[in-house]
Every structure is written in structure tokens, then in C-alpha cells.
Scaffold this active site. Structure first.
Site, PDB file in Angstrom:
ATOM      1  N   ARG A  68       0.832  -1.201   0.000  1.00  0.00           N
ATOM      2  CA  ARG A  68       0.000   0.000   0.000  1.00  0.00           C
ATOM      3  C   ARG A  68       0.870   1.256   0.000  1.00  0.00           C
ATOM      4  O   ARG A  68       0.569   2.241  -0.641  1.00  0.00           O
ATOM      5  CB  ARG A  68      -0.895  -0.029   1.247  1.00  0.00           C
ATOM      6  N   TYR A  69       1.954   1.235   0.784  1.00  0.00           N
ATOM      7  CA  TYR A  69       2.882   2.363   0.884  1.00  0.00           C
ATOM      8  C   TYR A  69       4.197   1.940   0.241  1.00  0.00           C
ATOM      9  O   TYR A  69       4.566   0.767   0.298  1.00  0.00           O
ATOM     10  CB  TYR A  69       3.165   2.710   2.349  1.00  0.00           C
ATOM     11  N   ARG A 122       6.897  -0.233   2.546  1.00  0.00           N
ATOM     12  CA  ARG A 122       6.575  -1.388   3.387  1.00  0.00           C
ATOM     13  C   ARG A 122       5.518  -2.275   2.741  1.00  0.00           C
ATOM     14  O   ARG A 122       4.721  -1.782   1.930  1.00  0.00           O
ATOM     15  CB  ARG A 122       6.128  -0.933   4.781  1.00  0.00           C
ATOM     16  N   CYS A 148      -5.283 -17.990  13.694  1.00  0.00           N
ATOM     17  CA  CYS A 148      -5.031 -17.215  14.906  1.00  0.00           C
ATOM     18  C   CYS A 148      -5.296 -18.104  16.115  1.00  0.00           C
ATOM     19  O   CYS A 148      -5.987 -19.116  16.006  1.00  0.00           O
ATOM     20  CB  CYS A 148      -5.964 -16.011  14.981  1.00  0.00           C
ATOM     21  N   CYS A 168     -11.263 -12.830  16.958  1.00  0.00           N
ATOM     22  CA  CYS A 168     -11.847 -11.652  17.592  1.00  0.00           C
ATOM     23  C   CYS A 168     -13.104 -11.279  16.818  1.00  0.00           C
ATOM     24  O   CYS A 168     -13.077 -11.224  15.584  1.00  0.00           O
ATOM     25  CB  CYS A 168     -10.837 -10.507  17.578  1.00  0.00           C
ATOM     26  N   CYS A 207     -12.754  -8.373  14.230  1.00  0.00           N
ATOM     27  CA  CYS A 207     -11.561  -8.343  13.366  1.00  0.00           C
ATOM     28  C   CYS A 207     -11.887  -7.797  11.976  1.00  0.00           C
ATOM     29  O   CYS A 207     -12.843  -8.227  11.336  1.00  0.00           O
ATOM     30  CB  CYS A 207     -11.010  -9.756  13.234  1.00  0.00           C
ATOM     31  N   ARG A 257     -10.199  -8.387   9.407  1.00  0.00           N
ATOM     32  CA  ARG A 257      -9.919  -9.436   8.409  1.00  0.00           C
ATOM     33  C   ARG A 257     -10.754 -10.676   8.703  1.00  0.00           C
ATOM     34  O   ARG A 257     -10.365 -11.797   8.374  1.00  0.00           O
ATOM     35  CB  ARG A 257      -8.428  -9.790   8.405  1.00  0.00           C
ATOM     36  N   ASP A 309     -12.841  -0.703  12.507  1.00  0.00           N
ATOM     37  CA  ASP A 309     -13.077  -0.680  11.057  1.00  0.00           C
ATOM     38  C   ASP A 309     -14.488  -1.159  10.705  1.00  0.00           C
ATOM     39  O   ASP A 309     -15.166  -1.804  11.497  1.00  0.00           O
ATOM     40  CB  ASP A 309     -12.037  -1.561  10.352  1.00  0.00           C
ATOM     41  N   ASP A 335      -8.309   3.730   9.504  1.00  0.00           N
ATOM     42  CA  ASP A 335      -7.939   3.183   8.197  1.00  0.00           C
ATOM     43  C   ASP A 335      -9.027   3.617   7.228  1.00  0.00           C
ATOM     44  O   ASP A 335     -10.190   3.223   7.388  1.00  0.00           O
ATOM     45  CB  ASP A 335      -7.857   1.654   8.260  1.00  0.00           C
ATOM     46  N   LYS A 389      -3.811   4.769   6.518  1.00  0.00           N
ATOM     47  CA  LYS A 389      -4.162   5.112   7.896  1.00  0.00           C
ATOM     48  C   LYS A 389      -3.891   6.591   8.119  1.00  0.00           C
ATOM     49  O   LYS A 389      -2.861   7.088   7.678  1.00  0.00           O
ATOM     50  CB  LYS A 389      -3.205   4.312   8.791  1.00  0.00           C
TER      51      LYS A 389
HETATM   52  S1  SF4 Z   1      -7.678  -9.305  15.318  1.00  0.00           S
HETATM   53 FE1  SF4 Z   1      -8.069 -10.737  13.609  1.00  0.00          FE
HETATM   54  S2  SF4 Z   1      -6.019 -11.300  12.869  1.00  0.00           S
HETATM   55 FE2  SF4 Z   1      -5.759 -10.451  14.926  1.00  0.00          FE
HETATM   56  S3  SF4 Z   1      -5.854 -12.225  16.330  1.00  0.00           S
HETATM   57 FE3  SF4 Z   1      -7.932 -11.364  16.207  1.00  0.00          FE
HETATM   58  S4  SF4 Z   1      -8.898 -12.576  14.577  1.00  0.00           S
HETATM   59 FE4  SF4 Z   1      -6.689 -12.871  14.350  1.00  0.00          FE
END
Ligand code: SF4
Length: 346
Positions: A91-92, A95, A104, A108, A111, A113, A271, A308, A315
């Protein structure tokens, strides 16, 4: 003496019922579980004091996840819009993000993603080689950010091998690991893991932590192993309604992180991931919390509040603003809300 087995991770609605974290398996929860994977690590399971507490709220599914708002997106920060090869986001200029794994230790509920994590494990070797070839052929890339997935679910052997491959690319100077593992699965931070993270390129670990209750004695010891090895530790926190959306809770977290030699780095506005509106505050509420924090604790404990921009535009810091320009220079607000004139000669 009887040896009790360590509690295992919870990965289904039935597990959550058995553990007393949800009352009963409902059709709504089954639907949520089909859409978004469940995993509460054994460490977080034991850190939950009450089914309604801020730890449970982060990991236990909720029927509110079925509420999809029109502004919510499948790929809220636009990873795919900037992906030159599978698993890589550029994206940048200086990096890249490398998703070495999609799994994971916890899933979460907020999340960004959430549509991508949990599906496949490690990035296939052909994709990894293509990503490394792209990085090697792009001299502007100075930093590789391993995230994705949580890179510290990989074994020390795999991580050491990846670090060796990155160290063979001379222009890569920094490797950043974005992880929840030191907190949610601290037993993974073994001497072998710490050793795998050391050497060239220079490693930074950015810990994702949202509440001081996550910093169990075992997490504190894991962070001490990383800090003791000289690995710089930063943190990122997501501002979450019902978890940490007040200045006192965040102050307690940031002070706890500092005591563990972790410097608070980013506070993310939550997000626009699908099914997460019950976690989102307004930006104005986030700015008010940041302004209050400025009066409560020293600058080393205060992260930058960032958004973001949806669509993959990067960001940006989102305040609060302390400066207001006018014809005579600036009006500057102090931490108590007083406003002062600042002359700014050309
Ligand atoms: S925020 Fe998303 S990527 Fe990070 S540990 Fe939780 S589920 Fe996994």
C-alpha cells in the site's frame, strides 16, 4: 497428586455452552458460527471472569453479528486492492504486509480481516516464494509487516526459516510482527520462539491488546521474555464499545502495557467490517476519550488515534485537534479545554 489437564480452546457454540459462556445454542448463534469462525484460547478462557465481561465480549459470538449495515465491507481496509501477489499487500512504497498464515489463537469478533482469517493455514510455498521474489525485486521495500492471521502461531522453526529468507534481501531492514499471541497464548513464547525472532533484519513486535484484564501473569512473563531479549515492543488497541470505550479503562491498559515495557502505538477506530456495528463508537466519542487521556497520563502512554480509510487509502491520525488556524495565527486548546493565542510569524 492428581494432574488436571490444561483447559482446551473453545471452538464451537456447544463448547461455549459447556463452558458457561453462552446460555444455550440458538439458531442465531449457529448462523454466526457458520459465517465467522469461533476460537477462545485456553488462556483467554481462564481470563474471562464473567460471561458479560470485556474479555468475553471480544471472543464470544453475539447474534448482533448478523446485523449488516450498508457501510460495512468485506475487505474494509482494502488489502486486496493493493495485492501484487497472493498474501502480499503493498500500500505504501516503503513497506509491505505479508500474510504468512491465516490462522489465529483467538478469533476476535470485531476483526477487520474476519472474512479472511481461519480459512487456510500457512501461505502455500509457491505464493510465499512469489511474495519474497516481489520484495527482493522492489528495493524501496524497507519494512515487512507479518500479520494476517497471527504470525506467531507458526512454529519457531518456520519463523526462523522465514527470517533467514528475509535476511537474504539486503534492503529489508525491519520485520514487524503483529500479534496477539504473547497475551492470548503466552506459552508459545518459548526460548526457541524468542531466538527465531532475533537477528537481522531488526524485529519489532506489535502486541494487539484491548483490556488490562488480558495481561495475565503468564502474559506478563511472555512479554518479559521478549523485552528481555531486546526486542522492541509496541502495542495496538482497537477502540471497542463495551470493552474499552472510556478513558479510565484505556488508561489502566496503557499503564499496564508500559509496566510491561510495551509502548502504546496505535488506538484504532473500529473498522467497517461486516457485522461489527455493535462494537463501533463514533469518531467524536474516540476524540473525547483521547482528549481526556491527554490530561490523565504522560505522553509515553498515549497512542495515536487512527482511522484506516475504507477502500485501501491508508491510515490517518484523527485527532483530537488542538490547533485552529485564523487570520492572526492559531488558537491552541490546552488539556483542560482552555484556549490560547499562538502567534506564528512567517
Ligand atoms: S484481530 Fe483478527 S487477525 Fe488479529 S488475532 Fe484477532 S482474529 Fe486474528
Amino acid at each position: 497428586m492428581t494432574a488436571f489437564p490444561a483447559p482446551r480452546a473453545l471452538t464451537s457454540v456447544d463448547d461455549l455452552v459447556t463452558a458457561g459462556l453462552v446460555a444455550q445454542p440458538t439458531a442465531a448463534l449457529t448462523q454466526v458460527a457458520e459465517a465467522f469462525r469461533i476460537r477462545v484460547s485456553s488462556e483467554m478462557r481462564t481470563a474471562i471472569a464473567d460471561p458479560a465481561d470485556p474479555i468475553a465480549r471480544q471472543f464470544v459470538p453475539d447474534a448482533a453479528e448478523l446485523v449488516l449495515r450498508p457501510e460495512e465491507l468485506q475487505d474494509p481496509i482494502g488489502d486486496l486492492a493493493h495485492s501484487p501477489t497472493p498474501g502480499l499487500t503493498h500500500r505504501y512504497p516503503d513497506r509491505v504486509i505479508l500474510a504468512a498464515t491465516h490462522t489465529c489463537e483467538v478469533y476476535c469478533r470485531f476483526c477487520f480481516r474476519r472474512e479472511a482469517v481461519g480459512e487456510e493455514a500457512a501461505l502455500p510455498e509457491a505464493d510465499m516464494q512469489a511474495a519474497l521474489d516481489y520484495i527482493a525485486a522492489t528495493p524501496a521495500i524497507w519494512e515487512v509487516i507479518l500479520t494476517g492471521g497471527d504470525p506467531l502461531v507458526l512454529s519457531p522453526r518456520r519463523l526462523a526459516a522465514l527470517m533467514a529468507r528475509l535476511s537474504a534481501i539486503p534492503h529489508v531492514q525491519i520485520v514487524r510482527f503483529h500479534t496477539r499471541v504473547p497475551v492470548v497464548a503466552p506459552a508459545r513464547i518459548t526460548a526457541e520462539m524468542v531466538q527465531a525472532l532475533q537477528g537481522r533484519p531488526t524485529t519489532y513486535v506489535v502486541l494487539h491488546s484491548n483490556h488490562a484484564q488480558e495481561l495475565t501473569p503468564a502474559a506478563t512473563e511472555a512479554l518479559a521474555r521478549l523485552a528481555g531479549a531486546g526486542i522492541p515492543l509496541l502495542s495496538q488497541t482497537v477502540l471497542l464499545r463495551g470493552v474499552n470505550d472510556d478513558a479510565a479503562t484505556l488508561e489502566t491498559l496503557f499503564r499496564a502495557l508500559l509496566r510491561n515495557r510495551v509502548t502504546p502505538y496505535y488506538l484504532h477506530h473500529c473498522d467497517l467490517a461486516r457485522g461489527t456495528s455493535h462494537f463501533r463508537t463514533t469518531i467524536a466519542a474516540g476524540q473525547a476519550i483521547m482528549a481526556e487521556l491527554r490530561g490523565r497520563m504522560s505522553g509515553i502512554g498515549i497512542p495515536t488515534y487512527v482511522l484506516d480509510i475504507p477502500g485501501g487509502f491508508g491510515k490517518v491520525p484523527i485527532g483530537p485537534d488542538y490547533l485552529q488556524a485564523d487570520a492572526d495565527g492559531y488558537l491552541v486548546a490546552d488539556w483542560q479545554g482552555g484556549v490560547h493565542r499562538y502567534a506564528d510569524p512567517a
